[in-house]
Design an enzyme around this catalytic site. Structure first.
Site: not given
Ligand code: NAD
Length: 262
Positions: A142, A155
């Site tokens: 991120s 985070y």
């Molecule tokens: N959406 C954003 O703005 C953004 C920005 C930067 C980074 N990210 C990163 O992108 C990745 C995906 O995020 P997203 O936006 O799709 O969020 P999201 O919450 O929609 O998806 C995250 C997924 O991870 C799964 N998860 C959480 N804990 C878990 C565990 N212990 N075991 C297995 N699965 C688990 C959740 O069930 C969920 O389906 C993450 O690593 C997040 O930190 C997101």
């Protein structure tokens, strides 16, 4: 173009927005999909099937538990024969609070999922890839792991760790024919993640953001050189590139998907 026909990708966090978008893109490009999440995957399954997935299976697994990861990855290898690519993406954003008031239990939870969980999956899958002498990994970091955003000490720390893990792993695994890169999305929207982030930053009561969510949204966008948030659909193309032979001489790199450097 079905450039990943005959290949298998393991996607973690595939019930979530980014994991689902990447899974759908790889389905269109011909890859077999092993979809791993702790949550229900009905929506993702429907979308990848609609996208014409060649082969797809879902696995329920908590990435923070190594015994579960070990068992699940072994099952994936049995089901698909091999794992060629790993999108190591499961994550948890944690609370929004200043460092001196941040909940220690939440900090530990963020680390357990984002750092230890990501390591567990990388550890188990790269062991398999090393045996085969090839593989490509993309970790989801991120921009919070590039510059430390206020009110996100858990985070931010966890994503700095993912960037570090990517760099070290890329060096350890290069001799095994495995490339390891990372992506760093920043503000993605519209939708739940964007709205939640804006609201939580407003509630955190820091000097960096206003207490009015609409004003916070403007303040966040003002940090982005391209002056807009990114769309989730702008993520999969970078993952596809990093997994592909077009990136065959690229490893240890963290690509910002952030409309510029914040
Ligand atoms: N959406 C954003 O703005 C953004 C920005 C930067 C980074 N990210 C990163 O992108 C990745 C995906 O995020 P997203 O936006 O799709 O969020 P999201 O919450 O929609 O998806 C995250 C997924 O991870 C799964 N998860 C959480 N804990 C878990 C565990 N212990 N075991 C297995 N699965 C688990 C959740 O069930 C969920 O389906 C993450 O690593 C997040 O930190 C997101």
């Amino acid at each position: 173009m079905k450039r990943f026909a005959g290949k298998t990708i393991l996607v973690t966090g595939s019930a979530g927005d980014i994991g689902r978008a990447v899974a759908v893109r790889f389905a269109r490009e011909g890859a077999g999909l092993a979809l791993l999440d702790i949550a229900d995957q009905e929506k993702t399954l429907a979308e990848v099937n609609e996208a014409g997935a060649a082969q797809v299976r879902t696995y329920q697994c908590d990435v923070s538990d190594y015994a579960q990861v070990d068992r699940t990855v072994s099952q994936v290898i049995t089901d698909f024969g091999a794992v060629d690519m790993l999108f190591n993406n499961a994550g948890y954003q944690g609370a929004f609070s200043k460092t001196h008031t941040y909940d220690p239990e939440d900090f530990a939870k963020v680390m357990n999922i984002n750092v230890i969980g990501a390591f567990h999956v990388l550890r188990r899958v790269s062991e398999h890839m090393a045996d085969r002498g090839s593989g490509a990994v993309v970790n989801t970091a991120s921009m919070a792991g590039v510059e430390g955003p206020p009110n996100m000490v858990g985070y931010g720390c966890s994503k700095f760790a993912v960037v570090g893990m990517t760099e070290t792993a890329s060096k350890d695994l290069a001799p095994c024919g495995i490339r390891v890169n990372a992506i760093s999305p920043a503000f993605m929207g519209p939708g739940f993640m964007w709205t939640r982030q804006v609201e939580l930053q407003a509630e955190a009561g820091s000097q960096y953001f206003d207490s009015d969510p609409d004003r916070v949204a403007e303040q966040m966008i003002a940090q982005v050189p391209m002056r807009r948030y990114g769309d989730i659909t702008e993520i999969p193309g970078t993952v596809v590139f990093l997994m592909s032979d077009d990136a065959s001489y690229i490893t240890g790199v963290n690509i910002p998907i952030a409309g510029g450097i914040l």
